[in-house]
Design a protein around this motif. Structure first.
Motif, PDB file in Angstrom:
ATOM      1  N   TYR A  31       0.844  -1.190   0.000  1.00  0.00           N
ATOM      2  CA  TYR A  31       0.000   0.000   0.000  1.00  0.00           C
ATOM      3  C   TYR A  31       0.881   1.244   0.000  1.00  0.00           C
ATOM      4  CZ  TYR A  31      -4.105  -2.819   1.229  1.00  0.00           C
ATOM      5  OH  TYR A  31      -5.133  -3.728   1.221  1.00  0.00           O
ATOM      6  N   TYR A  33       0.871   5.670  -0.142  1.00  0.00           N
ATOM      7  CA  TYR A  33       0.041   6.813   0.199  1.00  0.00           C
ATOM      8  C   TYR A  33       0.800   8.115  -0.053  1.00  0.00           C
ATOM      9  CZ  TYR A  33      -2.107   3.126   3.022  1.00  0.00           C
ATOM     10  OH  TYR A  33      -2.679   1.943   3.446  1.00  0.00           O
ATOM     11  N   TYR A  35       0.391  12.012   1.669  1.00  0.00           N
ATOM     12  CA  TYR A  35      -0.229  12.916   2.628  1.00  0.00           C
ATOM     13  C   TYR A  35       0.406  14.282   2.441  1.00  0.00           C
ATOM     14  CZ  TYR A  35      -1.801   8.716   5.173  1.00  0.00           C
ATOM     15  OH  TYR A  35      -2.378   7.528   5.528  1.00  0.00           O
ATOM     16  N   VAL A  43      -1.622  16.747   9.473  1.00  0.00           N
ATOM     17  CA  VAL A  43      -1.325  15.898   8.328  1.00  0.00           C
ATOM     18  C   VAL A  43      -2.648  15.430   7.710  1.00  0.00           C
ATOM     19  CG1 VAL A  43      -0.218  13.768   7.571  1.00  0.00           C
ATOM     20  CG2 VAL A  43       0.828  15.136   9.392  1.00  0.00           C
ATOM     21  N   MET A  89       4.214  20.532   2.957  1.00  0.00           N
ATOM     22  CA  MET A  89       5.119  19.390   3.012  1.00  0.00           C
ATOM     23  C   MET A  89       4.330  18.186   2.530  1.00  0.00           C
ATOM     24  SD  MET A  89       8.168  18.332   3.923  1.00  0.00           S
ATOM     25  CE  MET A  89       8.975  18.961   5.376  1.00  0.00           C
ATOM     26  N   PHE A  91       4.232  14.162   2.155  1.00  0.00           N
ATOM     27  CA  PHE A  91       4.819  12.932   2.674  1.00  0.00           C
ATOM     28  C   PHE A  91       4.313  11.734   1.884  1.00  0.00           C
ATOM     29  CE2 PHE A  91       6.888  14.665   6.266  1.00  0.00           C
ATOM     30  CZ  PHE A  91       6.050  15.566   6.894  1.00  0.00           C
ATOM     31  N   THR A 103       0.914  -0.746   9.800  1.00  0.00           N
ATOM     32  CA  THR A 103       1.807   0.331  10.175  1.00  0.00           C
ATOM     33  C   THR A 103       2.280   1.017   8.919  1.00  0.00           C
ATOM     34  OG1 THR A 103       2.539  -0.852  12.142  1.00  0.00           O
ATOM     35  CG2 THR A 103       3.960   0.898  11.318  1.00  0.00           C
ATOM     36  N   GLN A 104       2.085   2.316   8.841  1.00  0.00           N
ATOM     37  CA  GLN A 104       2.565   3.087   7.704  1.00  0.00           C
ATOM     38  C   GLN A 104       3.843   3.799   8.101  1.00  0.00           C
ATOM     39  OE1 GLN A 104      -0.393   5.603   5.819  1.00  0.00           O
ATOM     40  NE2 GLN A 104      -1.970   4.037   6.116  1.00  0.00           N
ATOM     41  N   TYR A 105       4.819   3.688   7.226  1.00  0.00           N
ATOM     42  CA  TYR A 105       6.105   4.338   7.448  1.00  0.00           C
ATOM     43  C   TYR A 105       6.224   5.508   6.488  1.00  0.00           C
ATOM     44  CZ  TYR A 105       7.161   0.237  10.189  1.00  0.00           C
ATOM     45  OH  TYR A 105       7.121  -0.750  11.138  1.00  0.00           O
ATOM     46  N   PHE A 106       6.640   6.629   7.041  1.00  0.00           N
ATOM     47  CA  PHE A 106       6.666   7.867   6.272  1.00  0.00           C
ATOM     48  C   PHE A 106       8.068   8.189   5.774  1.00  0.00           C
ATOM     49  CE2 PHE A 106       2.535  10.020   6.777  1.00  0.00           C
ATOM     50  CZ  PHE A 106       1.903   9.086   7.567  1.00  0.00           C
ATOM     51  N   GLY A 107       8.125   8.769   4.593  1.00  0.00           N
ATOM     52  CA  GLY A 107       9.362   9.317   4.077  1.00  0.00           C
ATOM     53  C   GLY A 107       9.649  10.656   4.717  1.00  0.00           C
ATOM     54  N   PRO A 108      10.812  11.220   4.413  1.00  0.00           N
ATOM     55  CA  PRO A 108      11.222  12.479   5.047  1.00  0.00           C
ATOM     56  C   PRO A 108      10.486  13.706   4.520  1.00  0.00           C
ATOM     57  CG  PRO A 108      12.870  11.773   3.470  1.00  0.00           C
ATOM     58  CD  PRO A 108      11.866  10.664   3.557  1.00  0.00           C
ATOM     59  N   GLY A 109       9.755  13.542   3.427  1.00  0.00           N
ATOM     60  CA  GLY A 109       8.941  14.640   2.928  1.00  0.00           C
ATOM     61  C   GLY A 109       9.619  15.481   1.872  1.00  0.00           C
TER      62      GLY A 109
ATOM     63  N   LEU B  34      -2.816   4.644  15.749  1.00  0.00           N
ATOM     64  CA  LEU B  34      -1.360   4.736  15.666  1.00  0.00           C
ATOM     65  C   LEU B  34      -0.868   6.014  16.327  1.00  0.00           C
ATOM     66  CD1 LEU B  34      -2.464   3.325  12.787  1.00  0.00           C
ATOM     67  CD2 LEU B  34      -0.004   3.200  12.407  1.00  0.00           C
ATOM     68  N   TYR B  36       2.548   8.556  16.407  1.00  0.00           N
ATOM     69  CA  TYR B  36       3.771   8.947  15.736  1.00  0.00           C
ATOM     70  C   TYR B  36       4.415  10.097  16.495  1.00  0.00           C
ATOM     71  CZ  TYR B  36       2.396   6.371  11.488  1.00  0.00           C
ATOM     72  OH  TYR B  36       2.050   5.397  10.587  1.00  0.00           O
ATOM     73  N   LYS B  41      10.624  16.779  10.616  1.00  0.00           N
ATOM     74  CA  LYS B  41       9.974  16.526   9.338  1.00  0.00           C
ATOM     75  C   LYS B  41       8.962  15.394   9.438  1.00  0.00           C
ATOM     76  CE  LYS B  41      13.227  18.404   6.020  1.00  0.00           C
ATOM     77  NZ  LYS B  41      14.057  18.110   4.822  1.00  0.00           N
ATOM     78  N   ALA B  42       9.409  14.196   9.064  1.00  0.00           N
ATOM     79  CA  ALA B  42       8.452  13.105   8.888  1.00  0.00           C
ATOM     80  C   ALA B  42       7.996  12.521  10.214  1.00  0.00           C
ATOM     81  CB  ALA B  42       9.088  12.000   8.052  1.00  0.00           C
ATOM     82  N   PRO B  43       6.731  12.129  10.295  1.00  0.00           N
ATOM     83  CA  PRO B  43       6.286  11.369  11.465  1.00  0.00           C
ATOM     84  C   PRO B  43       7.017  10.036  11.544  1.00  0.00           C
ATOM     85  CG  PRO B  43       4.418  12.185  10.168  1.00  0.00           C
ATOM     86  CD  PRO B  43       5.643  12.397   9.352  1.00  0.00           C
ATOM     87  N   PHE B  45       7.154   6.337  13.405  1.00  0.00           N
ATOM     88  CA  PHE B  45       6.206   5.420  14.029  1.00  0.00           C
ATOM     89  C   PHE B  45       6.603   5.092  15.458  1.00  0.00           C
ATOM     90  CE2 PHE B  45       3.223   2.094  14.439  1.00  0.00           C
ATOM     91  CZ  PHE B  45       3.870   1.014  15.014  1.00  0.00           C
ATOM     92  N   MET B  48       1.312   0.915  17.165  1.00  0.00           N
ATOM     93  CA  MET B  48       0.022   0.639  16.551  1.00  0.00           C
ATOM     94  C   MET B  48      -0.788  -0.207  17.524  1.00  0.00           C
ATOM     95  SD  MET B  48      -1.051  -1.205  12.974  1.00  0.00           S
ATOM     96  CE  MET B  48      -0.635  -2.867  13.460  1.00  0.00           C
ATOM     97  N   LEU B  99      -4.889   6.979   7.005  1.00  0.00           N
ATOM     98  CA  LEU B  99      -4.743   7.536   8.335  1.00  0.00           C
ATOM     99  C   LEU B  99      -5.432   8.888   8.417  1.00  0.00           C
ATOM    100  CD1 LEU B  99      -1.000   6.721   9.134  1.00  0.00           C
ATOM    101  CD2 LEU B  99      -3.051   5.455   9.796  1.00  0.00           C
ATOM    102  N   PHE B 101      -5.424  11.958  10.946  1.00  0.00           N
ATOM    103  CA  PHE B 101      -4.594  12.446  12.031  1.00  0.00           C
ATOM    104  C   PHE B 101      -5.333  13.460  12.891  1.00  0.00           C
ATOM    105  CE2 PHE B 101      -0.269  10.925  11.463  1.00  0.00           C
ATOM    106  CZ  PHE B 101      -0.292  10.417  10.178  1.00  0.00           C
TER     107      PHE B 101
END
Lengths: 115, 111
Positions: A31, A33, A35, A43, A89, A91, A103-109, B34, B36, B41-43, B45, B48, B99, B101
């Motif tokens: 998946y 995404y 944001y 966000v 920003m 993401f 669990t979603q893991y985010f990039g640095p943006g 979740l 964060y 910058k980025a959230p 984790f 969960m 998500l 937020f």
């Protein structure tokens, strides 16, 4: 540890120009995404992408926006004709759903500034 | 109307204090909750939560979910200046796990 990467980290563009934001999600995730976070605000979900197609999009994600997964690794967000209010920003996130949750893991943006 | 509401919006404490951050959510298509941490910058984790009453712990941080009352808390014990950040709560819902937020809690830990 695998991570989501994004390029560029910053982008400045003139109103009306097209921008492409790039993301490389974590390799075994299914998946994807986008944001965005306008300065000082929360966000917000833009779009989700699964099985090579958009699975859900928000009201923000209008005809000016598009997403692609052109190959097995990249995931892009295109804004065709940027507006001042697109400054934010952006993401990218990826996740591997496990049924009960994900669990979603985010990039640095990518910080986009539209002038 | 916000679907995910966090409180307080900001909090200032001294090193060594214990803090509790709150998050309430709506139940529509709920899958998980979740947490964060967002520094610059980025959230990133933290936790969960999918089941009620089961505490998740990571070092000085812990979190628990109450699906009956529709809220979650994040506890940080023995706070350090490095804990200063915005803590985001997000509800994962629907078939696509998007998500939603909250506005976040800005935690400032002073030495």
């Amino acid at each position: 540890e695998p991570e989501v990467t994004q390029t560029p980290s910053h982008q400045v563009t003139q109103m009306g120009q097209e921008v492409i934001l790039r993301c490389v999600p974590i390799s075994n995730h299914l998946y994807f995404y986008w944001y965005r976070q306008i300065l000082g605000q929360k966000v917000e979900f833009l779009v989700s992408f699964y099985n090579n197609e958009i699975s859900e999009k928000s009201e923000i994600f209008d005809d000016q926006f598009s997403v692609e997964r052109p190959d097995g690794s990249n995931f892009t967000l295109k804004i065709r004709s940027t507006k001042l209010e697109d400054s934010a920003m952006y993401f990218c996130a990826s996740g591997s759903a496990s049924g009960r949750g994900e669990t979603q893991y985010f990039g640095p943006g990518t910080r986009l500034l539209v002038l | 109307e916000d679907k995910v509401v966090q409180s307080p919006l900001s909090l200032v404490v001294h090193e060594g204090d214990t803090v509790t951050l709150n998050c309430s959510y709506e139940v529509t298509n709920f899958r998980s909750l979740l947490w964060y941490k967002q520094e610059k910058k980025a959230p990133t984790f933290l936790f969960m939560l999918t089941s009620s009453g089961i505490e998740k712990k990571s070092g000085r941080l812990s979190s628990i979910l109450d699906k009956k009352e529709l809220f979650s808390i994040l506890n940080i014990t023995a706070t350090q200046t490095g804990d200063s950040a915005i803590y985001l709560c997000a509800e994962s819902g629907g078939s696509n796990y998007k998500l939603t937020f909250g506005k976040g809690t800005l935690l400032t830990v002073n030495p």
